[in-house]
Design a protein around this motif. Structure first.
Motif, PDB file in Angstrom:
ATOM      1  N   ALA A  86       0.835  -1.201   0.000  1.00  0.00           N
ATOM      2  CA  ALA A  86       0.000   0.000   0.000  1.00  0.00           C
ATOM      3  C   ALA A  86       0.869   1.251   0.000  1.00  0.00           C
ATOM      4  O   ALA A  86       1.888   1.310   0.679  1.00  0.00           O
ATOM      5  N   SER A  87       0.439   2.237  -0.751  1.00  0.00           N
ATOM      6  CA  SER A  87       1.120   3.533  -0.780  1.00  0.00           C
ATOM      7  C   SER A  87       0.521   4.499   0.231  1.00  0.00           C
ATOM      8  O   SER A  87       1.168   5.439   0.658  1.00  0.00           O
ATOM      9  N   SER A  88      -0.746   4.244   0.584  1.00  0.00           N
ATOM     10  CA  SER A  88      -1.405   5.103   1.557  1.00  0.00           C
ATOM     11  C   SER A  88      -2.477   4.313   2.306  1.00  0.00           C
ATOM     12  O   SER A  88      -2.902   3.244   1.860  1.00  0.00           O
ATOM     13  N   ILE A  89      -2.884   4.880   3.437  1.00  0.00           N
ATOM     14  CA  ILE A  89      -3.907   4.248   4.260  1.00  0.00           C
ATOM     15  C   ILE A  89      -4.869   5.301   4.791  1.00  0.00           C
ATOM     16  O   ILE A  89      -4.539   6.489   4.853  1.00  0.00           O
ATOM     17  N   ILE A  90      -6.044   4.832   5.170  1.00  0.00           N
ATOM     18  CA  ILE A  90      -7.036   5.651   5.859  1.00  0.00           C
ATOM     19  C   ILE A  90      -7.487   4.845   7.070  1.00  0.00           C
ATOM     20  O   ILE A  90      -7.888   3.688   6.925  1.00  0.00           O
ATOM     21  N   MET A  91      -7.393   5.446   8.240  1.00  0.00           N
ATOM     22  CA  MET A  91      -7.870   4.775   9.449  1.00  0.00           C
ATOM     23  C   MET A  91      -9.313   5.212   9.692  1.00  0.00           C
ATOM     24  O   MET A  91      -9.649   6.390   9.536  1.00  0.00           O
ATOM     25  N   VAL A  92     -10.162   4.250  10.058  1.00  0.00           N
ATOM     26  CA  VAL A  92     -11.567   4.527  10.331  1.00  0.00           C
ATOM     27  C   VAL A  92     -11.944   3.842  11.632  1.00  0.00           C
ATOM     28  O   VAL A  92     -11.597   2.684  11.851  1.00  0.00           O
ATOM     29  N   HIS A  93     -12.625   4.575  12.500  1.00  0.00           N
ATOM     30  CA  HIS A  93     -13.185   3.930  13.684  1.00  0.00           C
ATOM     31  C   HIS A  93     -14.515   4.585  14.039  1.00  0.00           C
ATOM     32  O   HIS A  93     -14.806   5.693  13.612  1.00  0.00           O
ATOM     33  N   ASN A  94     -15.321   3.847  14.770  1.00  0.00           N
ATOM     34  CA  ASN A  94     -16.627   4.357  15.176  1.00  0.00           C
ATOM     35  C   ASN A  94     -16.596   4.815  16.627  1.00  0.00           C
ATOM     36  O   ASN A  94     -15.733   4.407  17.405  1.00  0.00           O
ATOM     37  N   HIS A  95     -17.529   5.690  16.956  1.00  0.00           N
ATOM     38  CA  HIS A  95     -17.763   6.094  18.335  1.00  0.00           C
ATOM     39  C   HIS A  95     -19.150   5.592  18.729  1.00  0.00           C
ATOM     40  O   HIS A  95     -20.160   6.127  18.244  1.00  0.00           O
ATOM     41  N   PRO A  96     -19.212   4.554  19.552  1.00  0.00           N
ATOM     42  CA  PRO A  96     -20.513   4.037  19.970  1.00  0.00           C
ATOM     43  C   PRO A  96     -21.404   5.090  20.632  1.00  0.00           C
ATOM     44  O   PRO A  96     -22.630   4.991  20.590  1.00  0.00           O
ATOM     45  N   SER A  97     -20.805   6.129  21.188  1.00  0.00           N
ATOM     46  CA  SER A  97     -21.580   7.198  21.823  1.00  0.00           C
ATOM     47  C   SER A  97     -22.406   7.985  20.821  1.00  0.00           C
ATOM     48  O   SER A  97     -23.358   8.667  21.182  1.00  0.00           O
ATOM     49  N   GLY A  98     -22.023   7.906  19.539  1.00  0.00           N
ATOM     50  CA  GLY A  98     -22.722   8.674  18.514  1.00  0.00           C
ATOM     51  C   GLY A  98     -22.150  10.060  18.316  1.00  0.00           C
ATOM     52  O   GLY A  98     -22.561  10.789  17.412  1.00  0.00           O
ATOM     53  N   LYS A  99     -21.182  10.447  19.142  1.00  0.00           N
ATOM     54  CA  LYS A  99     -20.566  11.772  19.019  1.00  0.00           C
ATOM     55  C   LYS A  99     -19.378  11.686  18.062  1.00  0.00           C
ATOM     56  O   LYS A  99     -18.574  10.771  18.142  1.00  0.00           O
ATOM     57  N   LEU A 100     -19.265  12.667  17.193  1.00  0.00           N
ATOM     58  CA  LEU A 100     -18.204  12.651  16.185  1.00  0.00           C
ATOM     59  C   LEU A 100     -16.956  13.422  16.600  1.00  0.00           C
ATOM     60  O   LEU A 100     -15.967  13.419  15.883  1.00  0.00           O
ATOM     61  N   THR A 101     -16.979  14.057  17.740  1.00  0.00           N
ATOM     62  CA  THR A 101     -15.824  14.821  18.206  1.00  0.00           C
ATOM     63  C   THR A 101     -14.680  13.882  18.573  1.00  0.00           C
ATOM     64  O   THR A 101     -14.877  12.935  19.342  1.00  0.00           O
ATOM     65  N   PRO A 102     -13.461  14.126  18.030  1.00  0.00           N
ATOM     66  CA  PRO A 102     -12.330  13.256  18.370  1.00  0.00           C
ATOM     67  C   PRO A 102     -11.882  13.452  19.815  1.00  0.00           C
ATOM     68  O   PRO A 102     -11.859  14.568  20.329  1.00  0.00           O
ATOM     69  N   SER A 103     -11.533  12.346  20.446  1.00  0.00           N
ATOM     70  CA  SER A 103     -10.998  12.401  21.809  1.00  0.00           C
ATOM     71  C   SER A 103      -9.513  12.746  21.749  1.00  0.00           C
ATOM     72  O   SER A 103      -8.900  12.737  20.678  1.00  0.00           O
ATOM     73  N   ASP A 104      -8.930  13.018  22.902  1.00  0.00           N
ATOM     74  CA  ASP A 104      -7.481  13.254  22.965  1.00  0.00           C
ATOM     75  C   ASP A 104      -6.726  12.017  22.494  1.00  0.00           C
ATOM     76  O   ASP A 104      -5.715  12.121  21.811  1.00  0.00           O
ATOM     77  N   ASN A 105      -7.229  10.819  22.854  1.00  0.00           N
ATOM     78  CA  ASN A 105      -6.596   9.574  22.400  1.00  0.00           C
ATOM     79  C   ASN A 105      -6.667   9.441  20.887  1.00  0.00           C
ATOM     80  O   ASN A 105      -5.712   8.972  20.257  1.00  0.00           O
ATOM     81  N   ASP A 106      -7.784   9.830  20.285  1.00  0.00           N
ATOM     82  CA  ASP A 106      -7.919   9.800  18.826  1.00  0.00           C
ATOM     83  C   ASP A 106      -6.861  10.687  18.171  1.00  0.00           C
ATOM     84  O   ASP A 106      -6.221  10.300  17.193  1.00  0.00           O
ATOM     85  N   LYS A 107      -6.669  11.864  18.723  1.00  0.00           N
ATOM     86  CA  LYS A 107      -5.684  12.803  18.170  1.00  0.00           C
ATOM     87  C   LYS A 107      -4.260  12.276  18.347  1.00  0.00           C
ATOM     88  O   LYS A 107      -3.439  12.377  17.437  1.00  0.00           O
ATOM     89  N   THR A 108      -3.991  11.680  19.509  1.00  0.00           N
ATOM     90  CA  THR A 108      -2.657  11.157  19.790  1.00  0.00           C
ATOM     91  C   THR A 108      -2.301  10.003  18.859  1.00  0.00           C
ATOM     92  O   THR A 108      -1.207   9.972  18.285  1.00  0.00           O
ATOM     93  N   ILE A 109      -3.212   9.044  18.689  1.00  0.00           N
ATOM     94  CA  ILE A 109      -2.905   7.895  17.832  1.00  0.00           C
ATOM     95  C   ILE A 109      -2.776   8.330  16.382  1.00  0.00           C
ATOM     96  O   ILE A 109      -1.954   7.789  15.633  1.00  0.00           O
ATOM     97  N   THR A 110      -3.536   9.314  15.969  1.00  0.00           N
ATOM     98  CA  THR A 110      -3.427   9.831  14.595  1.00  0.00           C
ATOM     99  C   THR A 110      -2.048  10.440  14.374  1.00  0.00           C
ATOM    100  O   THR A 110      -1.408  10.177  13.345  1.00  0.00           O
TER     101      THR A 110
END
Length: 144
Positions: A86-110
């Motif tokens: 692969a030359s590129s990737i896209i990471m996708v995950h869901n938030h069971p809470s239904g909220k789309l705001t990224p958490s601090d952990n989401d930002k850190t892993i990104t």
């Protein structure tokens, strides 16, 4: 002494070609590969692998967790990307809470994944957080 043999393989048997030109295409694609019965109950991470022309090579199911999180192992993600060439990737995950705001952990892993991808000349094109109602794109929001 005989050492174990390591095999690396990738196969595209169905020859379907999807070009990832925008987030809406990726969202529609991934929703067709997500168990919508548990999207609001269990967090999952999937990796979309793409070639140089942004054609989707496949989707890797990284992990399934609980209500509030799951494991994201950067080494496994990059190992899969390398095996698929692969030359590129896209990471996708869901938030069971239904909220789309990224958490601090989401930002850190990104941030960690982007740095690691850079070392291997693999582009992290986006990180999407999804729910049944929509998505949040790190790229569209200028975070990535």
């Amino acid at each position: 002494m005989k050492l174990p043999e390591i095999k690396v393989s990738y196969s595209n048997r169905n020859n379907i070609k999807v070009e990832a030109t925008n987030c809406q295409i990726i969202y529609n694609l991934i929703m067709n590969h997500w168990n919508l019965d548990i999207i609001e109950y269990q967090e999952e991470v999937k990796i979309i692998l793409l070639n140089r022309a942004n054609i989707v090579l496949g989707i890797f199911e990284m992990s399934k967790g609980g209500i509030s999180g799951t494991v994201v192992d950067v080494r496994i993600i990059l190992g899969v990307a390398l095996k698929c060439n692969a030359s590129s990737i896209i990471m996708v995950h869901n938030h069971p809470s239904g909220k789309l705001t990224p958490s601090d952990n989401d930002k850190t892993i990104t941030k960690r994944l982007k740095q690691a991808c850079g070392l291997l000349d693999i582009s992290l094109l986006d990180h999407l957080i999804i729910t049944k109602e929509g998505y949040y794109s790190f790229t569209n929001e200028g975070i990535l």
